[in-house]
Design a protein around this motif. Sequence first.
Motif, PDB file in Angstrom:
ATOM      1  N   ILE A  42       4.393 -44.601  15.460  1.00  0.00           N
ATOM      2  CA  ILE A  42       5.702 -44.945  15.996  1.00  0.00           C
ATOM      3  C   ILE A  42       6.704 -45.218  14.883  1.00  0.00           C
ATOM      4  N   ASP A  43       6.225 -45.740  13.753  1.00  0.00           N
ATOM      5  CA  ASP A  43       7.164 -46.089  12.689  1.00  0.00           C
ATOM      6  C   ASP A  43       7.816 -44.852  12.065  1.00  0.00           C
ATOM      7  N   ARG A  44       7.265 -43.668  12.299  1.00  0.00           N
ATOM      8  CA  ARG A  44       7.933 -42.477  11.803  1.00  0.00           C
ATOM      9  C   ARG A  44       9.243 -42.239  12.562  1.00  0.00           C
ATOM     10  N   TRP A  45       9.224 -42.480  13.855  1.00  0.00           N
ATOM     11  CA  TRP A  45      10.451 -42.407  14.663  1.00  0.00           C
ATOM     12  C   TRP A  45      11.476 -43.404  14.124  1.00  0.00           C
ATOM     13  N   ASP A  46      11.014 -44.639  13.918  1.00  0.00           N
ATOM     14  CA  ASP A  46      11.923 -45.683  13.441  1.00  0.00           C
ATOM     15  C   ASP A  46      12.527 -45.316  12.088  1.00  0.00           C
ATOM     16  N   ALA A  47      11.717 -44.773  11.174  1.00  0.00           N
ATOM     17  CA  ALA A  47      12.208 -44.426   9.845  1.00  0.00           C
ATOM     18  C   ALA A  47      13.273 -43.339   9.922  1.00  0.00           C
ATOM     19  N   MET A  48      13.052 -42.333  10.752  1.00  0.00           N
ATOM     20  CA  MET A  48      14.012 -41.235  10.840  1.00  0.00           C
ATOM     21  C   MET A  48      15.323 -41.676  11.478  1.00  0.00           C
ATOM     22  N   PHE A  49      15.245 -42.585  12.408  1.00  0.00           N
ATOM     23  CA  PHE A  49      16.480 -43.035  13.054  1.00  0.00           C
ATOM     24  C   PHE A  49      17.190 -44.114  12.250  1.00  0.00           C
ATOM     25  N   GLN A  50      16.448 -44.956  11.542  1.00  0.00           N
ATOM     26  CA  GLN A  50      17.111 -45.998  10.749  1.00  0.00           C
ATOM     27  C   GLN A  50      17.664 -45.444   9.441  1.00  0.00           C
ATOM     28  N   ALA A  51      16.801 -44.795   8.650  1.00  0.00           N
ATOM     29  CA  ALA A  51      17.225 -44.288   7.345  1.00  0.00           C
ATOM     30  C   ALA A  51      17.903 -42.933   7.445  1.00  0.00           C
ATOM     31  N   GLY A  52      17.890 -42.338   8.631  1.00  0.00           N
ATOM     32  CA  GLY A  52      18.538 -41.057   8.837  1.00  0.00           C
ATOM     33  C   GLY A  52      19.763 -41.168   9.724  1.00  0.00           C
ATOM     34  N   VAL A  53      19.547 -41.163  11.031  1.00  0.00           N
ATOM     35  CA  VAL A  53      20.653 -41.127  11.990  1.00  0.00           C
ATOM     36  C   VAL A  53      21.564 -42.344  11.840  1.00  0.00           C
ATOM     37  N   ARG A  54      20.983 -43.538  11.816  1.00  0.00           N
ATOM     38  CA  ARG A  54      21.805 -44.739  11.695  1.00  0.00           C
ATOM     39  C   ARG A  54      22.550 -44.766  10.370  1.00  0.00           C
ATOM     40  N   ALA A  55      21.877 -44.414   9.289  1.00  0.00           N
ATOM     41  CA  ALA A  55      22.526 -44.424   7.984  1.00  0.00           C
ATOM     42  C   ALA A  55      23.702 -43.458   7.950  1.00  0.00           C
ATOM     43  N   HIS A  56      23.562 -42.296   8.563  1.00  0.00           N
ATOM     44  CA  HIS A  56      24.681 -41.350   8.639  1.00  0.00           C
ATOM     45  C   HIS A  56      25.854 -41.965   9.406  1.00  0.00           C
ATOM     46  N   TYR A  57      25.521 -42.631  10.493  1.00  0.00           N
ATOM     47  CA  TYR A  57      26.574 -43.228  11.318  1.00  0.00           C
ATOM     48  C   TYR A  57      27.294 -44.351  10.573  1.00  0.00           C
ATOM     49  N   VAL A  58      26.529 -45.245   9.972  1.00  0.00           N
ATOM     50  CA  VAL A  58      27.136 -46.398   9.292  1.00  0.00           C
ATOM     51  C   VAL A  58      27.988 -45.940   8.117  1.00  0.00           C
ATOM     52  N   THR A  59      27.491 -44.995   7.333  1.00  0.00           N
ATOM     53  CA  THR A  59      28.264 -44.512   6.183  1.00  0.00           C
ATOM     54  C   THR A  59      29.544 -43.834   6.643  1.00  0.00           C
ATOM     55  N   LYS A  91      28.068 -50.337   3.041  1.00  0.00           N
ATOM     56  CA  LYS A  91      29.488 -50.672   3.114  1.00  0.00           C
ATOM     57  C   LYS A  91      30.058 -50.971   1.733  1.00  0.00           C
ATOM     58  N   ARG A  92      29.282 -51.653   0.898  1.00  0.00           N
ATOM     59  CA  ARG A  92      29.747 -51.950  -0.454  1.00  0.00           C
ATOM     60  C   ARG A  92      29.906 -50.674  -1.280  1.00  0.00           C
ATOM     61  N   ALA A  93      28.993 -49.742  -1.103  1.00  0.00           N
ATOM     62  CA  ALA A  93      29.078 -48.486  -1.860  1.00  0.00           C
ATOM     63  C   ALA A  93      30.334 -47.711  -1.481  1.00  0.00           C
ATOM     64  N   VAL A  94      30.613 -47.611  -0.186  1.00  0.00           N
ATOM     65  CA  VAL A  94      31.804 -46.887   0.264  1.00  0.00           C
ATOM     66  C   VAL A  94      33.070 -47.606  -0.195  1.00  0.00           C
ATOM     67  N   ALA A  95      33.065 -48.926  -0.110  1.00  0.00           N
ATOM     68  CA  ALA A  95      34.231 -49.693  -0.541  1.00  0.00           C
ATOM     69  C   ALA A  95      34.485 -49.504  -2.035  1.00  0.00           C
ATOM     70  N   ARG A  96      33.441 -49.394  -2.810  1.00  0.00           N
ATOM     71  CA  ARG A  96      33.611 -49.177  -4.248  1.00  0.00           C
ATOM     72  C   ARG A  96      34.290 -47.830  -4.525  1.00  0.00           C
ATOM     73  N   VAL A  97      33.866 -46.785  -3.815  1.00  0.00           N
ATOM     74  CA  VAL A  97      34.483 -45.465  -4.002  1.00  0.00           C
ATOM     75  C   VAL A  97      35.970 -45.525  -3.696  1.00  0.00           C
ATOM     76  N   ALA A  98      36.314 -46.121  -2.554  1.00  0.00           N
ATOM     77  CA  ALA A  98      37.719 -46.203  -2.160  1.00  0.00           C
ATOM     78  C   ALA A  98      38.525 -47.033  -3.157  1.00  0.00           C
ATOM     79  N   ALA A  99      37.935 -48.110  -3.654  1.00  0.00           N
ATOM     80  CA  ALA A  99      38.651 -48.982  -4.589  1.00  0.00           C
ATOM     81  C   ALA A  99      38.890 -48.298  -5.928  1.00  0.00           C
TER      82      ALA A  99
END
Length: 270
Positions: A115-132, A71-79
């Motif tokens: 199992i942590d491979r699933w978690d990594a792909m969804f947290q650092a991948g899918v979730r990160a895309h969504y949040v950004t 969120k801070r990174a995106v806010a910096r770009v907009a600012a």
Amino acid sequence: MTGASRGVGKGIALGLGEQGATVFVTGRTEVGGPPTTPLDGTVQGTAEEVTAVGGRGVAIACDHRDDEQTKRAVARVAAETGRLDVLVNNVWGGYEYFWDGTEFWLEQGFWTVPIDRWDAMFQAGVRAHYVTSAAAAPTMVAQGSGLIVNVSSDAAGKDDAGVPYGVAKAATDRMVACMAHDLRPHGVAAVSLYPGLVRTESVLRAAEYFDLSDSESPQFVGRAVAALAADPDVIRHTGQVVRSADLGRQYAFTDLDGRRPGTNDKPFRL
């Protein structure tokens, strides 16, 4: 441009830089900081190369597994710019087995995959895309234009892609379709981009296992994004999967060597 210290992300940043764009590049690997992979590349190095090819590169160290950093990174770009024309979500997780010593080729069946491979792909991948995307959307909606590109893969439609990877990429594509539904009335487009076989640092390290005869450079993928960004009618693609090779033919751009990957064309010369 997220996840741009190296690989496809770096190539996209350079492709946008070629067109004179100001490109904010994010990544975890910093000059002088601890290595995040055994591969070369830093977020500052990518920013410098963007500037060298004609754009303006700005480095932002960011771990997209941390929502607040995102969120801070995106806010910096907009600012700093007052607008946000293109967001490319490229950051991903779950690839650590390429360099952590895991003999992943011995994994036969999803039940043998950690199992942590699933978690990594969804947290650092899918979730990160969504949040950004959620952080960037208000600026784009307010200005009445913009383009969100999620780097995905044809693994989304392959049964043999591995369960975590195939499901994560399918989720990425579905997320784009749903985002496009919400964004279309505001003039903002969202697409999933499928590169072909890209000559990233990881692929070149294992070149003996690949047929690179019709592969593409990371910068070719960047030229695909730049072509979309320059299209005044890019909204016609919204919600869709687009392929870098198809875009090369549609928008008449080539790779660094003059070829158009995906066609086995001879070098293209004006």
